[in-house]
Design a protein around this motif. Structure first.
Motif, PDB file in Angstrom:
ATOM      1  N   LEU A  11       0.821  -1.211   0.000  1.00  0.00           N
ATOM      2  CA  LEU A  11       0.000   0.000   0.000  1.00  0.00           C
ATOM      3  C   LEU A  11       0.856   1.261   0.000  1.00  0.00           C
ATOM      4  O   LEU A  11       0.521   2.247  -0.661  1.00  0.00           O
ATOM      5  N   ALA A  12       1.949   1.245   0.747  1.00  0.00           N
ATOM      6  CA  ALA A  12       2.828   2.410   0.832  1.00  0.00           C
ATOM      7  C   ALA A  12       4.212   1.963   1.266  1.00  0.00           C
ATOM      8  O   ALA A  12       4.359   0.977   1.988  1.00  0.00           O
ATOM      9  N   CYS A  13       5.231   2.712   0.806  1.00  0.00           N
ATOM     10  CA  CYS A  13       6.614   2.370   1.155  1.00  0.00           C
ATOM     11  C   CYS A  13       7.452   3.636   1.200  1.00  0.00           C
ATOM     12  O   CYS A  13       7.502   4.395   0.224  1.00  0.00           O
ATOM     13  N   GLY A  14       8.125   3.875   2.331  1.00  0.00           N
ATOM     14  CA  GLY A  14       8.963   5.051   2.484  1.00  0.00           C
ATOM     15  C   GLY A  14      10.267   4.936   1.702  1.00  0.00           C
ATOM     16  O   GLY A  14      10.785   3.845   1.464  1.00  0.00           O
ATOM     17  N   VAL A  15      10.799   6.072   1.310  1.00  0.00           N
ATOM     18  CA  VAL A  15      12.085   6.139   0.614  1.00  0.00           C
ATOM     19  C   VAL A  15      13.155   6.432   1.665  1.00  0.00           C
ATOM     20  O   VAL A  15      13.231   7.527   2.212  1.00  0.00           O
ATOM     21  N   CYS A  16      13.968   5.428   1.950  1.00  0.00           N
ATOM     22  CA  CYS A  16      14.918   5.466   3.065  1.00  0.00           C
ATOM     23  C   CYS A  16      16.350   5.616   2.550  1.00  0.00           C
ATOM     24  O   CYS A  16      16.672   5.207   1.429  1.00  0.00           O
ATOM     25  N   HIS A  17      17.238   6.188   3.401  1.00  0.00           N
ATOM     26  CA  HIS A  17      18.647   6.296   3.031  1.00  0.00           C
ATOM     27  C   HIS A  17      19.260   4.934   2.737  1.00  0.00           C
ATOM     28  O   HIS A  17      20.206   4.839   1.938  1.00  0.00           O
ATOM     29  N   THR A  18      18.750   3.895   3.373  1.00  0.00           N
ATOM     30  CA  THR A  18      19.293   2.560   3.124  1.00  0.00           C
ATOM     31  C   THR A  18      19.110   2.162   1.666  1.00  0.00           C
ATOM     32  O   THR A  18      19.982   1.511   1.075  1.00  0.00           O
ATOM     33  N   ASP A  19      17.989   2.538   1.064  1.00  0.00           N
ATOM     34  CA  ASP A  19      17.788   2.252  -0.365  1.00  0.00           C
ATOM     35  C   ASP A  19      18.847   2.951  -1.205  1.00  0.00           C
ATOM     36  O   ASP A  19      19.364   2.392  -2.182  1.00  0.00           O
ATOM     37  N   CYS A  48      19.515  15.258  12.663  1.00  0.00           N
ATOM     38  CA  CYS A  48      18.057  15.320  12.801  1.00  0.00           C
ATOM     39  C   CYS A  48      17.331  15.039  11.494  1.00  0.00           C
ATOM     40  O   CYS A  48      16.312  15.672  11.180  1.00  0.00           O
ATOM     41  N   GLY A  49      17.869  14.100  10.710  1.00  0.00           N
ATOM     42  CA  GLY A  49      17.118  13.573   9.580  1.00  0.00           C
ATOM     43  C   GLY A  49      16.025  12.648  10.087  1.00  0.00           C
ATOM     44  O   GLY A  49      15.612  12.729  11.258  1.00  0.00           O
ATOM     45  N   GLY A  50      15.558  11.739   9.245  1.00  0.00           N
ATOM     46  CA  GLY A  50      14.445  10.871   9.631  1.00  0.00           C
ATOM     47  C   GLY A  50      14.707  10.066  10.888  1.00  0.00           C
ATOM     48  O   GLY A  50      13.872  10.021  11.801  1.00  0.00           O
ATOM     49  N   VAL A  51      15.878   9.418  10.972  1.00  0.00           N
ATOM     50  CA  VAL A  51      16.183   8.573  12.128  1.00  0.00           C
ATOM     51  C   VAL A  51      16.390   9.431  13.381  1.00  0.00           C
ATOM     52  O   VAL A  51      15.879   9.121  14.456  1.00  0.00           O
ATOM     53  N   GLY A  52      17.148  10.517  13.256  1.00  0.00           N
ATOM     54  CA  GLY A  52      17.367  11.383  14.397  1.00  0.00           C
ATOM     55  C   GLY A  52      16.083  12.018  14.900  1.00  0.00           C
ATOM     56  O   GLY A  52      15.862  12.120  16.119  1.00  0.00           O
ATOM     57  N   ALA A  53      15.234  12.444  13.965  1.00  0.00           N
ATOM     58  CA  ALA A  53      13.948  13.016  14.366  1.00  0.00           C
ATOM     59  C   ALA A  53      13.106  11.983  15.098  1.00  0.00           C
ATOM     60  O   ALA A  53      12.407  12.294  16.072  1.00  0.00           O
ATOM     61  N   ALA A  54      13.166  10.734  14.655  1.00  0.00           N
ATOM     62  CA  ALA A  54      12.434   9.666  15.337  1.00  0.00           C
ATOM     63  C   ALA A  54      13.002   9.425  16.726  1.00  0.00           C
ATOM     64  O   ALA A  54      12.261   9.129  17.672  1.00  0.00           O
ATOM     65  N   LYS A 107      15.758  14.701  -3.465  1.00  0.00           N
ATOM     66  CA  LYS A 107      15.241  15.526  -2.371  1.00  0.00           C
ATOM     67  C   LYS A 107      15.832  15.100  -1.037  1.00  0.00           C
ATOM     68  O   LYS A 107      16.140  15.927  -0.178  1.00  0.00           O
ATOM     69  N   MET A 108      16.008  13.804  -0.860  1.00  0.00           N
ATOM     70  CA  MET A 108      16.623  13.292   0.358  1.00  0.00           C
ATOM     71  C   MET A 108      18.044  13.811   0.493  1.00  0.00           C
ATOM     72  O   MET A 108      18.455  14.294   1.559  1.00  0.00           O
ATOM     73  N   GLY A 109      18.806  13.732  -0.592  1.00  0.00           N
ATOM     74  CA  GLY A 109      20.184  14.191  -0.566  1.00  0.00           C
ATOM     75  C   GLY A 109      20.304  15.674  -0.273  1.00  0.00           C
ATOM     76  O   GLY A 109      21.270  16.122   0.340  1.00  0.00           O
TER      77      GLY A 109
END
Length: 365
Positions: free
Chosen positions: A37-45, A189-195, A349-351
């Motif tokens: 249904l949905a999938c996030g775009v992660c730095h790991t990808d 404070c990217g995605g992981v840090g914000a979490a 956009k992530m970069g």
């Protein structure tokens, strides 16, 4: 019955991703096929695409996903057809030494699907990112990689618990063992840090210090629960953290960047007997040199956090409950919803630091 569907692959190192046709087998024993249904775009990808994790191309990218179980193989009891699930990359085996010691979050033999998804054009086998591969209409996983959650939950938000958000929240709550009254500093404070900031707030930290070089990320950190912000381009992060903690340093410092420089900042910014947690992912060539006497003299603990030391069947439903109660702002991490053919633009956009998470939302068929 085999399904032929659209999915996003990285064919070679640093090549632009491609949307191609992929064959997804009927699940056999121990497997489940899931409609994404949905999938996030992660730095790991992005690390997979760039060869930072391995060279087993072509990779089927995507792993922070929520979906609905469409088919299961014989003997599967973990989930049933129709269940709404978050996919995870820690399907514990129950048999390894970590599992038998009662520490399944350290499982050394996590399960993946036995069969391989393949390129429709050639039959070439694909390597799914983190054993999942979810930038695709349907994916094949081990049944244990499916964690059942409330079907009313927003998929774009829930799926993010499958990797980055769980890594950050767990780095604070599980690995860092943040508790009431603690002071916590989060570097990056990217995605992981914000979490991790959200996790520290959930755990009852009274002082939460966000450190980054981007004022936009620091503003978001405040919105998510940080009590103080430090722009480390302008100020010395270690000095500022000490200044904000009465000269002592923070009880817990989380490095969500994963570089030798930021780890050292975390090490020297903690209180005596404080805890350092590394959750940012370093690259293979990085090395760290610290005077051993400094390690001995400061006590405390130096930890690495894999997947937030989570146990998906325990942690995912709990965090979804907190989300539904309004206590965990998962929606705040969804910067934009995109289509499956926009993953390459999302990497850009992530970069550039423009998003916490772009989320691929599949069109209903």
């Amino acid at each position: 019955m085999m399904k032929t569907v659209k999915g996003v692959i990285a064919r070679s190192k640093n090549a632009p991703v491609e949307l191609v046709e992929i064959d997804v087998p009927e699940p056999i024993e121990g497997e489940a096929r899931v409609k994404i249904l949905a999938c996030g775009v992660c730095h790991t990808d992005l690390h997979y695409r760039g060869g930072g994790i391995g060279d087993e191309y072509p990779y089927l990218l995507g792993h922070e996903a929520a979906g609905i179980v469409e088919a299961v193989g014989p003997g599967v009891t973990e989930v049933e057809v129709g269940d709404t699930v978050i996919l995870n990359w820690r399907a514990v085996c129950g048999e390894c030494r970590a599992c038998k010691r009662g520490r399944p979050w350290y499982c050394f033999a996590t399960k993946n699907a036995t069969q391989k998804m393949t390129l429709h054009e050639s039959g070439e086998e694909l390597s799914p990112a983190l054993g999942i591969g979810a930038f695709i209409e349907y994916t094949l996983v081990a049944a244990g990689q499916c964690t059942k959650v409330d079907p009313k939950t927003r998929p774009a938000a829930a799926g993010l618990l499958g990797c980055g958000l769980m890594a950050g929240i767990g780095a604070a709550m599980n690995t860092g063992e943040v508790t009431y009254g603690d002071s916590v500093a989060i570097i990056g404070c990217g995605g992981v840090g914000a979490a991790a900031i959200a996790g520290a707030k959930l755990a009852g930290a009274t002082k939460i210090i966000a450190v980054d070089i981007d004022d936009r990320k620091l503003e978001t950190a405040i919105e998510l629960g940080a009590t103080h912000r430090v722009n480390s381009k302008q100020d010395d992060a270690v000095e500022k953290i000490r200044e904000l903690t009465d000269g002592f340093g923070a009880d817990v410092v989380i490095d969500a960047v994963g570089r030798p420089e930021t780890w050292k900042q975390a090490f020297y910014a903690r209180d005596l007997a404080g805890r350092v947690v590394l959750v940012g992912v370093p690259t293979p060539e990085m090395e760290l040199t610290v005077p051993l006497l400094d390690v001995f003299g400061r006590g405390g603990s130096l930890k690495s956090s894999w997947y937030g030391d989570c146990l998906p069947e325990r942690d995912f439903p709990m965090l979804i409950d907190l989300y539904e109660q309004g206590r965990l702002p998962l929606d705040a991490f969804v910067s934009e919803e995109i289509k499956i053919d926009q993953v390459e633009a999302a990497f850009e956009k992530m970069g550039a630091g423009e998003v916490l998470r772009s989320v691929v939302v599949m069109e209903e068929k």
